[in-house]
Enzyme design. Structure first.
Site, PDB file in Angstrom:
ATOM      1  N   HIS A   1      44.991  60.997 -16.081  1.00  0.00           N
ATOM      2  CA  HIS A   1      45.309  59.573 -16.194  1.00  0.00           C
ATOM      3  C   HIS A   1      44.516  58.918 -17.325  1.00  0.00           C
ATOM      4  O   HIS A   1      45.033  58.095 -18.079  1.00  0.00           O
ATOM      5  CB  HIS A   1      45.000  58.904 -14.836  1.00  0.00           C
ATOM      6  CG  HIS A   1      45.117  57.426 -14.854  1.00  0.00           C
ATOM      7  ND1 HIS A   1      44.028  56.597 -14.852  1.00  0.00           N
ATOM      8  CD2 HIS A   1      46.205  56.608 -14.884  1.00  0.00           C
ATOM      9  CE1 HIS A   1      44.437  55.340 -14.872  1.00  0.00           C
ATOM     10  NE2 HIS A   1      45.742  55.311 -14.888  1.00  0.00           N
TER      11      HIS A   1
ATOM     12  N   GLU B   1      46.085  59.779 -20.527  1.00  0.00           N
ATOM     13  CA  GLU B   1      47.300  58.961 -20.728  1.00  0.00           C
ATOM     14  C   GLU B   1      46.926  57.618 -21.379  1.00  0.00           C
ATOM     15  O   GLU B   1      47.543  57.198 -22.355  1.00  0.00           O
ATOM     16  CB  GLU B   1      47.982  58.727 -19.368  1.00  0.00           C
ATOM     17  CG  GLU B   1      49.122  57.726 -19.415  1.00  0.00           C
ATOM     18  CD  GLU B   1      49.145  56.822 -18.186  1.00  0.00           C
ATOM     19  OE1 GLU B   1      49.124  57.324 -17.055  1.00  0.00           O
ATOM     20  OE2 GLU B   1      49.174  55.591 -18.392  1.00  0.00           O
ATOM     21  N   HIS B   2      45.892  56.970 -20.833  1.00  0.00           N
ATOM     22  CA  HIS B   2      45.466  55.697 -21.421  1.00  0.00           C
ATOM     23  C   HIS B   2      45.049  55.859 -22.879  1.00  0.00           C
ATOM     24  O   HIS B   2      45.427  55.074 -23.732  1.00  0.00           O
ATOM     25  CB  HIS B   2      44.256  55.138 -20.648  1.00  0.00           C
ATOM     26  CG  HIS B   2      44.629  54.273 -19.484  1.00  0.00           C
ATOM     27  ND1 HIS B   2      44.249  52.963 -19.383  1.00  0.00           N
ATOM     28  CD2 HIS B   2      45.348  54.534 -18.372  1.00  0.00           C
ATOM     29  CE1 HIS B   2      44.702  52.451 -18.247  1.00  0.00           C
ATOM     30  NE2 HIS B   2      45.365  53.393 -17.608  1.00  0.00           N
TER      31      HIS B   2
ATOM     32  N   GLU C   1      41.352  49.334 -12.624  1.00  0.00           N
ATOM     33  CA  GLU C   1      42.596  49.877 -12.079  1.00  0.00           C
ATOM     34  C   GLU C   1      42.293  50.646 -10.782  1.00  0.00           C
ATOM     35  O   GLU C   1      42.990  50.507  -9.778  1.00  0.00           O
ATOM     36  CB  GLU C   1      43.268  50.800 -13.117  1.00  0.00           C
ATOM     37  CG  GLU C   1      44.659  51.241 -12.702  1.00  0.00           C
ATOM     38  CD  GLU C   1      45.364  52.098 -13.756  1.00  0.00           C
ATOM     39  OE1 GLU C   1      44.771  52.343 -14.838  1.00  0.00           O
ATOM     40  OE2 GLU C   1      46.500  52.535 -13.493  1.00  0.00           O
TER      41      GLU C   1
END
Lengths: 421, 421
Positions: free
Chosen positions: A67, A70-71, A142
């Site tokens: 993740h 991905e960012h 998040e």
């Protein structure tokens, strides 16, 4: 190499291209639509925290790294990839799931320009100490947002009860602590090992000119070595860790998820998946006797739902929602399942469920996003969407009974509850 | 351009149809607009739920669900939504086009008739609705009210609006109060239904095949033909003056605090809302917005910080999830970015990105039946119905001066903080 796949049921077709770079590309024409959509991604998700790298060395990386990657991929040396999409009005995004990371955009004009941006930014990693550090505050927020979400917590608590070793147990984005350890070097390691075109897929849906698309692929896809890294998922026993888990939370109404774990060695076939969809509808759908009983006892409400989560290393059915008495709801569900094993299903129930699942499957071809994401997900599990529809239309009640025995067992069932403090 | 045909069939009853072939499904919906009042909100929120639970012809939820399964899983859905000082009660039915059924069954006609029966022939016990059905729907609604606190982001936005508009109709919850739901009787529901038939503004939508469009027109025209109606006028009160900023802090046992800020503007439908909508997008609508770039990317304060404009009520809402220690700093950053815009600090790039992004969104509306329905329903309070293309033109004609003028007219009214620990 190009292959055309056709569905007589839908009266539609799409194209599969095996590009010389190793990338598998699917192009689904929807010429009558205004928007086009593309998704480009890698079979690398939150469960891939242990792997044999290209040298054959066993590598362990921090939880949540897929993740994080991905960012960070949206940032290149020249700046932010979002800006390129914004210049044409396209809307870009990405998501990381348990088994894959997908980058996507939707646009109404300039499809090839946007596709070029997508292929370029995903193939141009740029991680420095400074850019990696900057993201920590954002991702920490998040993670905290999800930490406060009872729906999210009830699901991960359930995975932690159902699974013993499988990294499905680990939060998708990791923890504030685990992500604080992520370094540019580890991001490059994950990227170089898994963002290999052999391990990736591109799906484009909409009003697309195939020749222009092919030229764009030839121009943008970078030649690379064949993929040698290997994902390493720990051996998972068939049984579950525990049958009950609960957490006190700042909520006003309890929430529950009941899960059934299915032991899998490989991804399910199209037929197994279709049979599961019909089976779940028969068991838990709004017209089922179970739904009626739960609702009449005021044990479920409009938030009730069910889903089948599966990939090549896991398969489980989850059902639940808000409930005034989760234990009582679970008790009724378990008793009902027991009875279904004993009595079997009626042909009439099967016919209704089949029609309903079939109708929904055909309707899913309304959406360019829906088509792209399902073809991408099917590709990574070695399945094909038209074959799924064909298998669905040919199912019999025997297939459902068979599938029930494979998929549902009260021995492999756990209840997760979030209760008010 | 999408051809929408709008036809008045009697006082306050309109049929809007779009004949479009690109989808696998048809979509029919009926929206009833009624005034939002604290003593009747519960009845009207329960009404669409009751009407989609049973009818005279299919007298319980299971038989209705089985009937829908038989029609290839036709999707019957109901919702109540606040639209300014009114409630929009929508019942929709989405179903496969006849040509996609497995055995060539003709389901469109049956389902057009069903929608009519659901509205006009509910299950009655004398001059009252079914007691059994009402008990279940009340339980669902009471659960929804209890569960509002479960999701902290939506809860915080709701609490901000309740506080900001505490002396206005818009501050009333569309659910009604817990007590008013508990007290609702089958007779109250009958009266609410009668009121809706005679006085609600009806907006019927049909999206899909030409035949489906015709069927729905015929079905509803004959039902309304001899009815004497006194339709309501849908107004919304716009308050603009702010005497002092309200600051409300609620403590909660969560790891992330929620910050919600409510601003008043003099721009509510049917006024020209395009400049303020562009301003909202530039502030916090997409990945090139000021909040995304300045608060998230440059300062890593949050994962999300968005701005949304409630066009019927003319209020602008900003919301973010942040560390408790950063609440004040984030609030000041939001204000600072708005002040910058007021002084004219908006680049052509920001304006163009926002215009392109909004236009892209508008143009995509025609790619889903749900999008089309929502597009036209969202314009019910507007002076005239615009097609997505016409709305794009309006957006693209907005000048920088108009945007600056719009921002200079916003005033902070309420700050709500859900304070974590």
């Amino acid at each position: 190499m190009t292959e055309k796949l056709t569905s007589s049921i839908l009266n539609e077709s799409y194209i599969k291209i095996e590009h010389k770079s190793g990338l598998k590309v699917y192009v689904y024409p929807k010429p009558e639509y205004t928007s086009s959509y593309a998704v480009f991604g890698a079979k690398f998700g939150s469960v891939n925290t242990t792997f044999y790298d290209e040298e054959g060395t066993l590598t362990v990386v921090p939880d949540g790294i897929a993740h994080y990657l991905e960012h960070k991929l949206f940032e290149s040396e020249e700046g932010d990839a979002f800006a390129k999409f914004a210049a044409t009005g396209a809307s870009a995004n990405a998501y990381t799931s348990f088994d894959k990371t997908m980058y996507l955009f939707s646009c109404t004009d300039n499809f090839i320009t946007n596709l070029t941006s997508l292929l370029e930014f995903v193939q141009s990693p740029y991680f420095t100490d400074e850019t990696v550090a900057k993201e920590q505050g954002i991702i920490a927020q998040e993670i905290k947002m999800y930490d406060d979400s009872p729906d999210w917590r009830v699901m991960f608590n359930l995975f932690n009860a159902l699974y013993i070793n499988h990294p499905l147990k680990v939060d998708l984005a990791g923890t504030v602590e685990s992500i604080s350890k992520i370094t540019p070097r580890e991001l490059y390691s994950c990227y170089n090992n898994f963002y290999n075109l052999d391990n990736m897929v591109l799906v484009a849906v909409g009003n697309i000119d195939i020749e222009e698309l092919n030229a764009c692929l030839d121009r943008c896809l970078k030649p690379q070595k064949p993929m040698t890294a290997k994902a390493c998922i720990p051996q998972e026993p068939d049984g579950i860790l525990k049958s009950y888990t609960e957490q006190s939370f700042d909520v006003s109404l309890p929430i529950f998820q009941l899960g059934f774990k299915e032991p899998v060695k490989n991804a399910l076939s199209e037929k197994q998946l279709a049979a599961s969809d019909v089976l779940m509808y028969m068991l838990f759908g709004e017209s089922s006797p179970l739904y009626k009983e739960l609702e009449e006892n005021k044990l479920i409400n409009n938030s009730f739902g069910f889903e089948h989560m599966e990939s090549d290393t896991y398969s489980c059915v989850l059902l639940g929602g808000e409930s005034r008495d989760p234990q009582k709801a679970a008790e009724i569900i378990r008793a009902y399942i027991k009875n279904c094993f004993k009595e079997g299903f009626k042909k009439e129930e099967f016919d209704l469920a089949l029609r309903s699942v079939y109708g929904n499957a055909v309707a899913s071809f309304n959406s360019v996003e829906g088509i792209a994401s399902i073809i991408g997900a099917m590709h990574f599990c070695g399945r094909e969407i038209y074959k799924y529809i064909d298998e669905l239309s040919k199912l019999t009640l025997d297939d459902i009974n068979e599938r029930m025995k494979e998929q549902i067992s009260l021995e492999r069932c756990a209840l997760s509850v979030i209760k008010p403090k | 351009m999408l051809p929408i045909i709008r036809e008045k069939i009697t006082d306050g009853v309109f049929i809007n149809s779009i004949n479009i072939n690109r989808f696998k499904t048809n979509r029919l919906s009926v929206t009833m607009l009624v005034p939002l009042k604290s003593d009747t909100a519960a009845y009207f929120t329960l009404l669409p739920a009751m009407l989609t639970r049973s009818c005279e012809f299919l007298p319980d939820f299971s038989s209705l669900s089985r009937y829908l399964d038989m029609q290839y899983g036709a999707d019957l859905y109901s919702q109540t939504k606040k639209m300014g000082d009114n409630l929009a009660l929508t019942i929709s039915l989405s179903f496969l086009k006849d040509k996609y059924t497995m055995g060539g069954e003709q389901i469109s006609k049956k389902l057009s008739e069903l929608l009519c029966k659901l509205i006009f022939e509910p299950l009655l016990e004398g001059e009252a609705f079914s007691k059994t059905d009402l008990e279940i729907e009340k339980a669902h609604l009471l659960d929804s009210i209890s569960a509002e606190y479960n999701e902290k982001r939506s809860y915080s936005i709701k609490r901000m609006i309740e506080n900001m508009c505490r002396n206005e109709v818009f501050g009333i919850s569309h659910y009604g109060s817990y007590e008013s739901v508990e007290k609702t009787t089958p007779k109250d529901m009958f009266n609410a239904w009668q009121y809706a038939l005679k006085s609600a503004r009806f907006e019927i939508m049909s999206i899909g095949d030409e035949e489906a469009v015709e069927m729905i027109i015929n079905a509803f025209s004959s039902r309304f033909k001899n009815m004497v109606r006194t339709p309501i006028i849908c107004d919304t009160e716009l308050l603009y003056d702010v005497t002092n900023v309200k600051e409300i802090v609620e403590e909660s046992n969560v790891s992330q605090s929620k910050l919600v800020m409510g601003f008043r503007t003099p721009f509510g439908e049917p006024e020209n809302t395009y400049p303020i909508r562009l301003a909202t997008d530039i502030l916090g609508g997409n990945t090139t917005s000021k909040f995304f770039v300045n608060i998230r990317e440059k300062q890593s304060l949050c994962y999300y910080c968005t701005a949304r404009f409630y066009k019927v009520k003319g209020i602008l809402v900003v919301d973010s999830g942040v560390e408790t220690c950063n609440v004040e700093r984030t609030k000041n950053e939001v204000i600072k970015n708005i002040e910058l815009m007021k002084s004219g600090d908006i680049s052509d790039y920001e304006i163009n990105s926002a215009k392109l992004s909004i236009s892209n969104h508008f143009k995509t509306v025609g790619d889903s039946t749900l999008g089309l329905e929502a597009w036209f329903l969202n314009q019910l309070m507007c002076k005239q119905m615009l097609s997505p293309e016409e709305a794009c033109e309006r957006i693209n004609n907005v000048t920088k001066d108009e945007i600056i003028n719009a921002v200079n007219n916003i005033q902070l009214d309420t700050v709500f903080v859900l304070k974590g620990n």
